[in-house]
Design a protein around this motif. Sequence first.
Motif, PDB file in Angstrom:
ATOM      1  N   LEU A 117     -46.030  29.456  46.885  1.00 32.73           N
ATOM      2  CA  LEU A 117     -47.115  30.081  47.635  1.00 32.73           C
ATOM      3  C   LEU A 117     -46.633  30.321  49.052  1.00 32.73           C
ATOM      4  CD1 LEU A 117     -50.246  27.929  46.680  1.00 32.73           C
ATOM      5  CD2 LEU A 117     -49.719  30.231  45.945  1.00 32.73           C
ATOM      6  N   SER A 118     -46.917  31.479  49.604  1.00 36.18           N
ATOM      7  CA  SER A 118     -46.622  31.767  51.000  1.00 36.18           C
ATOM      8  C   SER A 118     -47.826  32.495  51.579  1.00 36.18           C
ATOM      9  CB  SER A 118     -45.347  32.596  51.129  1.00 36.18           C
ATOM     10  OG  SER A 118     -45.460  33.795  50.413  1.00 36.18           O
ATOM     11  N   ALA A 119     -47.869  32.585  52.899  1.00 39.36           N
ATOM     12  CA  ALA A 119     -49.014  33.199  53.573  1.00 39.36           C
ATOM     13  C   ALA A 119     -49.378  34.535  52.933  1.00 39.36           C
ATOM     14  CB  ALA A 119     -48.709  33.378  55.051  1.00 39.36           C
ATOM     15  N   GLY A 120     -50.646  34.667  52.575  1.00 40.03           N
ATOM     16  CA  GLY A 120     -51.140  35.891  51.954  1.00 40.03           C
ATOM     17  C   GLY A 120     -51.185  35.858  50.441  1.00 40.03           C
ATOM     18  N   SER A 121     -50.586  34.831  49.828  1.00 38.94           N
ATOM     19  CA  SER A 121     -50.607  34.761  48.367  1.00 38.94           C
ATOM     20  C   SER A 121     -51.710  33.816  47.897  1.00 38.94           C
ATOM     21  CB  SER A 121     -49.244  34.317  47.818  1.00 38.94           C
ATOM     22  OG  SER A 121     -48.933  33.007  48.225  1.00 38.94           O
ATOM     23  N   ALA A 122     -52.035  33.926  46.625  1.00 34.56           N
ATOM     24  CA  ALA A 122     -53.087  33.088  46.043  1.00 34.56           C
ATOM     25  C   ALA A 122     -52.677  32.675  44.641  1.00 34.56           C
ATOM     26  CB  ALA A 122     -54.409  33.852  45.995  1.00 34.56           C
ATOM     27  N   PHE A 123     -53.269  31.568  44.179  1.00 35.35           N
ATOM     28  CA  PHE A 123     -52.989  31.099  42.822  1.00 35.35           C
ATOM     29  C   PHE A 123     -54.249  30.457  42.271  1.00 35.35           C
ATOM     30  CE2 PHE A 123     -51.550  28.413  39.421  1.00 35.35           C
ATOM     31  CZ  PHE A 123     -50.517  29.145  38.848  1.00 35.35           C
ATOM     32  N   ALA A 124     -54.671  30.897  41.092  1.00 38.05           N
ATOM     33  CA  ALA A 124     -55.822  30.311  40.410  1.00 38.05           C
ATOM     34  C   ALA A 124     -55.307  29.269  39.420  1.00 38.05           C
ATOM     35  CB  ALA A 124     -56.620  31.383  39.692  1.00 38.05           C
ATOM     36  N   VAL A 125     -55.737  28.045  39.576  1.00 42.07           N
ATOM     37  CA  VAL A 125     -55.304  26.941  38.723  1.00 42.07           C
ATOM     38  C   VAL A 125     -56.247  26.864  37.520  1.00 42.07           C
ATOM     39  CG1 VAL A 125     -54.877  24.457  38.616  1.00 42.07           C
ATOM     40  CG2 VAL A 125     -54.446  25.706  40.747  1.00 42.07           C
ATOM     41  N   PRO A 126     -55.716  26.977  36.307  1.00 34.81           N
ATOM     42  CA  PRO A 126     -56.580  26.900  35.127  1.00 34.81           C
ATOM     43  C   PRO A 126     -57.261  25.523  35.016  1.00 34.81           C
ATOM     44  CG  PRO A 126     -54.424  27.796  34.555  1.00 34.81           C
ATOM     45  CD  PRO A 126     -54.317  27.264  35.955  1.00 34.81           C
ATOM     46  N   ALA A 127     -58.489  25.522  34.547  1.00 28.52           N
ATOM     47  CA  ALA A 127     -59.226  24.270  34.359  1.00 28.52           C
ATOM     48  C   ALA A 127     -58.447  23.323  33.452  1.00 28.52           C
ATOM     49  CB  ALA A 127     -60.601  24.564  33.760  1.00 28.52           C
ATOM     50  N   GLY A 128     -58.453  22.039  33.795  1.00 29.28           N
ATOM     51  CA  GLY A 128     -57.798  21.032  32.980  1.00 29.28           C
ATOM     52  C   GLY A 128     -56.306  20.913  33.205  1.00 29.28           C
TER      53      GLY A 128
END
Length: 70
Positions: A20-31
């Motif tokens: 991850l770097s400034a401006g990026s995003a990550f959705a963590v899956p449930a569980g």
Amino acid sequence: TFVAVQGRALLKVDGVTHELSAGSAFAVPAGSTLSLTNPGPEPFHAVAVLPVGGQVTVGDAPAFTPPWAA
């Protein structure tokens, strides 16, 4: 979900590492099992988004709802 604001971090989700770097995003899956590491000297800042009533577990402790998701 993490939205990186400053710096750089390594996000390991179920054994797979993502940068991850400034401006990026990550959705963590449930569980998922995750860890977040700052690999460098610069501070890492991010916005963490959790749905209302979302649950978090830390180690072997019981799941809980963080105050910001209550």
